[in-house]
Design a protein around this motif. Structure first.
Motif, mmCIF file in Angstrom:
data_model
loop_
_atom_site.group_PDB
_atom_site.id
_atom_site.type_symbol
_atom_site.label_atom_id
_atom_site.label_comp_id
_atom_site.label_asym_id
_atom_site.label_seq_id
_atom_site.Cartn_x
_atom_site.Cartn_y
_atom_site.Cartn_z
ATOM 1 N N GLY A 150 0.831 -1.211 0.000
ATOM 2 C CA GLY A 150 0.000 0.000 0.000
ATOM 3 C C GLY A 150 0.862 1.256 0.000
ATOM 4 N N SER A 172 -1.027 -9.084 -0.478
ATOM 5 C CA SER A 172 -1.569 -10.096 -1.390
ATOM 6 C C SER A 172 -0.424 -10.611 -2.260
ATOM 7 N N LYS A 175 1.382 -8.898 -5.377
ATOM 8 C CA LYS A 175 2.239 -7.725 -5.209
ATOM 9 C C LYS A 175 3.683 -8.107 -4.837
ATOM 10 N N TYR A 190 -0.204 -12.927 3.544
ATOM 11 C CA TYR A 190 -0.988 -13.047 4.784
ATOM 12 C C TYR A 190 -2.412 -13.493 4.517
ATOM 13 N N PHE A 236 -1.673 2.027 13.534
ATOM 14 C CA PHE A 236 -2.037 3.289 12.876
ATOM 15 C C PHE A 236 -3.252 3.204 11.958
ATOM 16 N N SER A 239 -8.032 -1.002 9.002
ATOM 17 C CA SER A 239 -8.555 -1.415 7.688
ATOM 18 C C SER A 239 -9.570 -2.545 7.829
ATOM 19 N N ASP A 243 -13.967 -4.995 6.344
ATOM 20 C CA ASP A 243 -14.105 -6.387 5.916
ATOM 21 C C ASP A 243 -15.550 -6.865 5.913
ATOM 22 N N VAL A 277 -0.089 6.016 16.061
ATOM 23 C CA VAL A 277 0.206 7.168 15.200
ATOM 24 C C VAL A 277 -1.085 7.597 14.497
ATOM 25 N N LEU A 279 -1.532 10.781 11.982
ATOM 26 C CA LEU A 279 -1.010 12.021 11.386
ATOM 27 C C LEU A 279 -2.068 13.125 11.379
ATOM 28 N N ASN A 330 -4.485 -1.748 -5.994
ATOM 29 C CA ASN A 330 -3.380 -0.776 -6.056
ATOM 30 C C ASN A 330 -2.090 -1.309 -5.438
#
Ligand code: NAP
Length: 340
Positions: A150, A172, A175, A190, A236, A239, A243, A277, A279, A330
């Motif tokens: 990512g 994945s 990648k 994973y 951080f 995601s 799911d 974290v 930002l 991506n």
């Protein structure tokens, strides 16, 4: 000017282009004629109503842009008009003009085009804070980068390699060859394999010194187990909340249920630490952020910061761009480009 508005929470069809009057800069502000806009996972969460920090719809999200300074307030040196810049925005980035404090704007190094420039602010600042500032990664240590393919993942890989660490990364399988070309030492699939077993196997049962984890929930529990003594877990993102297709309340309830609680006595005896974290909550630390950005832009000149844009979509196709990221297609950054 044109903006992409989240008209209500929902699927990609809630993103609509709307026109509004051009911004007028106040004394310390500049108006940027936007060329490229970085898309972040947080924008998708905001569209779905899963991002508590986002403004209520109708709203315009977007944390980063690149472009040219079109006009400036009275307190800004007018010779800066025409300069190519990148900027960290607090929402409102999905616009073809952005009005922002001059202090949030940075010059684009000559070697970068507008698309790659828009890929820098969020990904690299987050990765810098995680890996270097708070993660304290050192030469000879090892790091597990979750979601290595990512935007933040690739940025973290650049920084970890520069620091001289051994790198492990989950993504994945499709990648992996790209990640290896970028220098990742140990890609882990994973989605088919238990990453904890893989990390322990690859490290002769020891684990790694640093893990950065944007998945959340149960994943944090497993990541903690993959740390060796002196290990640090940087959390951080969540995601995993996307799911399930269950309602918002159920999604967050499930997330909380699986979120670990860390006991100080246990941390002490395990010689491990955990940190977070965000930002988006660093806005008041402008000087700190500027210092980090200075180092990152220096890394561009030196060649070890390598922003990677997978695909760009026209401004009008923000929905398609979101769908592409949600389908996990991506590798690195997705940007929108304006016709300006
Ligand atoms: N706290 C902060 O300051 C901060 C800043 C930036 C980003 N973040 C967080 O970091 C994470 C990555 O952000 P990013 O903008 O760099 O996006 P990104 O990595 O480009 O996100 C897309 C990738 O995430 C992976 N993924 C893992 N779980 C997923 C799921 N449930 N649904 C869809 N994709 C999933 C997929 O990769 P695979 O195919 O490899 O599974 C997918 O290709 C997000 O959680 C984001 O909220 C946090």
């Amino acid at each position: 000017m044109k903006q992409i508005v989240i008209t209500q929470h929902g699927d990609t069809d809630v993103l609509k282009i709307q026109e509004t009057s051009d911004p007028i800069p106040s004394s310390d502000e500049v108006v940027i004629k936007v060329k490229a806009i970085g898309i972040n996972f947080a924008d998708i969460l905001a569209r779905k109503g899963l991002y508590p920090d986002a403004p209520k719809p109708p709203c315009v999200v977007g944390y980063e842009v690149s472009g040219v300074i079109e006009s400036a307030g009275q307190g800004v040196d007018s010779s800066k008009i025409g300069n190519p810049v990148l900027a960290l925005t607090r929402f409102n980035g999905y616009s073809d003009k952005v009005c922002i404090s001059e202090k949030a704007v940075f010059p684009i190094p000559e070697s970068l085009d507008f698309k790659r420039a828009a890929a820098i602010p969020v990904n690299y600042l987050t990765a810098y804070q995680l890996v270097y500032v708070m993660g304290g990664l050192k030469k000879g240590e090892s790091v597990l980068i979750h979601n290595a393919g990512g935007g933040v993942g690739l940025a973290a890989l650049d920084i970890a390699l520069h620091l001289g660490a051994t790198t492990y990364g989950t993504s994945s399988a499709g990648k992996h060859s790209f990640l290896k070309e970028r220098g990742l030492n140990y890609p882990i699939n994973y989605r088919n394999h238990d990453f904890l077993s893989s990390v322990l196997e690859l490290t002769s049962g020891k684990g790694v010194e640093l893990i950065i984890d944007p998945i959340g929930g149960k994943n944090w529990k497993k990541s903690y187990k993959a740390l060796r003594s002196t290990g640090r877990l940087g959390m951080f993102g969540v995601s995993t909340v996307t799911d399930s297709t269950a309602g918002k309340v159920i999604q967050f309830a499930k997330l909380l249920l699986h979120t670990p609680w860390y006991n100080p006595l246990h941390l002490m005896n395990a010689n491990k630490s955990v940190f977070g974290v965000n930002l988006g909550h660093m806005w008041r630390e402008r000087e700190t952020i500027s210092g980090w950005m200075h180092e990152i832009l220096k890394g561009i000149e030196e060649g070890w910061i390598r922003p990677h844009v997978d695909r760009s979509f026209p401004f009008e196709q923000a929905g398609e761009a979101h769908a592409y990221i949600e389908a996990r297609k991506n590798i690195g950054k997705i940007v929108l480009v304006t016709d300006g």
